[in-house]
Design an enzyme around this catalytic site. Structure first.
Site, mmCIF file in Angstrom:
data_model
loop_
_atom_site.group_PDB
_atom_site.id
_atom_site.type_symbol
_atom_site.label_atom_id
_atom_site.label_comp_id
_atom_site.label_asym_id
_atom_site.label_seq_id
_atom_site.Cartn_x
_atom_site.Cartn_y
_atom_site.Cartn_z
ATOM 1 N N THR A 46 -0.195 71.880 -95.255
ATOM 2 C CA THR A 46 -0.517 71.798 -94.159
ATOM 3 C C THR A 46 0.696 71.401 -93.593
ATOM 4 O OG1 THR A 46 -3.094 71.133 -94.360
ATOM 5 C CG2 THR A 46 -2.310 72.021 -92.112
ATOM 6 N N HIS A 106 -1.297 76.857 -104.535
ATOM 7 C CA HIS A 106 -1.643 75.539 -105.823
ATOM 8 C C HIS A 106 -1.705 75.636 -107.145
ATOM 9 C CE1 HIS A 106 -2.547 73.222 -101.994
ATOM 10 N NE2 HIS A 106 -4.313 74.005 -101.536
HETATM 11 N N1 PPS Z 1 1.509 66.995 -90.061
HETATM 12 C C1 PPS Z 1 0.795 66.279 -90.538
HETATM 13 N N2 PPS Z 1 2.088 65.371 -91.163
HETATM 14 C C2 PPS Z 1 1.723 63.941 -92.005
HETATM 15 N N3 PPS Z 1 0.381 64.396 -92.644
HETATM 16 C C3 PPS Z 1 -0.618 65.413 -92.397
HETATM 17 C C4 PPS Z 1 0.087 66.532 -90.975
HETATM 18 N N4 PPS Z 1 -0.907 67.620 -91.553
HETATM 19 C C5 PPS Z 1 -1.925 66.874 -92.326
HETATM 20 N N5 PPS Z 1 -1.346 66.252 -92.322
HETATM 21 C C6 PPS Z 1 -2.446 65.605 -94.121
HETATM 22 O O1 PPS Z 1 -2.312 66.208 -95.249
HETATM 23 C C7 PPS Z 1 -3.151 65.781 -95.988
HETATM 24 C C8 PPS Z 1 -4.033 67.287 -96.125
HETATM 25 O O2 PPS Z 1 -3.523 66.949 -97.641
HETATM 26 P P1 PPS Z 1 -3.256 68.979 -97.754
HETATM 27 O O3 PPS Z 1 -2.737 69.216 -96.432
HETATM 28 O O4 PPS Z 1 -2.595 69.233 -98.328
HETATM 29 O O5 PPS Z 1 -4.591 69.618 -97.773
HETATM 30 S S1 PPS Z 1 -4.928 71.291 -97.990
HETATM 31 O O6 PPS Z 1 -4.469 70.958 -100.076
HETATM 32 O O7 PPS Z 1 -4.192 72.353 -97.408
HETATM 33 O O8 PPS Z 1 -6.964 71.507 -97.716
HETATM 34 C C9 PPS Z 1 -3.801 64.656 -94.632
HETATM 35 O O9 PPS Z 1 -4.075 62.802 -95.009
HETATM 36 P P2 PPS Z 1 -5.156 62.130 -95.032
HETATM 37 O O10 PPS Z 1 -4.706 61.813 -93.932
HETATM 38 O O11 PPS Z 1 -4.533 61.037 -96.353
HETATM 39 O O12 PPS Z 1 -6.891 62.422 -95.198
HETATM 40 C C10 PPS Z 1 -3.768 65.058 -93.745
HETATM 41 O O13 PPS Z 1 -4.547 63.827 -92.482
#
Ligand code: PPS
Length: 300
Positions: A46, A106
């Site tokens: 994301t 993915h």
């Molecule tokens: N802007 C931003 N900055 C930092 N981290 C972020 C951001 N957006 C999403 N997240 C965190 O990314 C985790 C979700 O992973 P993905 O985006 O790969 O999920 S997905 O594959 O699209 O479903 C999930 O991690 P966790 O918080 O550890 O669960 C999100 O909180």
């Protein structure tokens, strides 16, 4: 399982199914100007979607007031489609014939449509500490509304993850596949970690922009454009925008934004679980220049 990786079946997830992917493997036509953002689920998809979208489209939105930027209205998943959904006709909000085409996927290296590898286009691959991927995936699946399909206890989730069972897993093989590809094709693939991106977001954003052929000018830097993009795509901003509503049926927007931190695994894994995952990771990544420790930079 297909070509060494776990996938959804058509019944569980139509457009993301292994059948859909197999069709695409042979038919999808990449263009040299395309950009592909490749991740395992829960590895920063994301975030990298938002950052790349903001970089590539910054001219287009430079005169818009901040509140009219698409990332302040839509989930980044709506702004940058998954390749699969686009190919199978479920178009997203902001794919409207603009170049470059921006896709995320993915799909593991071994199953990527050959035309993507042949086209010479740019790929950004982002990976994340497997322990945090497991924790994030666990929370995500438990947030989905179809409880019958996804609910599980953490020790069950751990068991499955360590056996390699997760969508598009095994985790280690996915990371390794793109890592090996990147060794030979450094011009085409930028290999990043979530941890590095967290630690030094400004420089990573600049680096991504350069790699994609959209470097920031001196004037943009002086005007603080990089900082604006970092803020716009930061966890705080995106989680606020996506507090309500559903991304698609059964998947709330806020499921993609939980903690956004490095190392939350320490609050979930027992010592024994930590040991197991550390061992598997050391063994699988033996000889690879890759680390998820904060401060350790992955090759770039
Ligand atoms: N802007 C931003 N900055 C930092 N981290 C972020 C951001 N957006 C999403 N997240 C965190 O990314 C985790 C979700 O992973 P993905 O985006 O790969 O999920 S997905 O594959 O699209 O479903 C999930 O991690 P966790 O918080 O550890 O669960 C999100 O909180």
């Amino acid at each position: 399982m297909y070509q060494g990786f776990w996938h959804f079946s058509h019944i569980s997830y139509d457009v993301f199914s292994v059948e859909a992917m197999m069709t695409m493997q042979n038919t999808f036509q990449a263009q040299p100007t395309d950009i592909y953002l490749i991740t395992l689920p829960k590895s920063g998809t994301t975030w990298i979607k938002a950052v790349t979208y903001a970089i590539v489209n910054r001219e287009r939105y430079k005169n818009s007031t901040l509140s009219s930027h698409p990332l302040l209205a839509y989930n980044p998943h709506k702004c940058v489609p998954f390749l699969e959904t686009e190919v199978f006709g479920k178009t997203s909000v902001y794919v409207d014939g603009c170049l470059p085409r921006l896709f995320a996927t993915h799909i593991p290296y071994t199953s990527l449509p050959q035309s993507i590898l042949d086209s010479g286009c740019r790929i950004v691959y982002m990976c994340r500490n497997p322990k945090d991927v497991l924790v994030s995936l666990f929370h995500f699946t438990n947030k989905l509304r179809d409880k019958s399909r996804c609910q599980m206890a953490f020790d069950e989730a751990f068991e499955m993850f360590s056996k390699g069972i997760m969508p598009y897993g095994p985790y280690w093989d996915h990371v390794k596949g793109y890592y090996n590809f990147s060794l030979e094709h450094q011009k085409n693939i930028l290999y990043l970690t979530y941890e590095d991106m967290k630690e030094d977001t400004v420089n990573r954003v600049k680096h991504i922009a350069e790699f994609l052929g959209y470097p920031f000018t001196k004037d943009e830097e002086a005007r603080g454009v990089v900082g604006e993009i970092v803020r716009l795509c930061g966890f705080k901003s995106l989680s606020e925008v996506n507090k309500h509503g559903d991304f698609r049926e059964g998947v709330p927007n806020d499921a993609f934004f939980r903690e956004g931190k490095v190392g939350d695994w320490r609050n979930h894994l027992t010592d024994e679980m930590t040991k197991v995952l550390t061992q598997i990771t050391e063994q699988k990544f033996h000889g690879m220049d890759i680390s998820f420790e904060v401060g350790a930079h992955v090759r770039n």
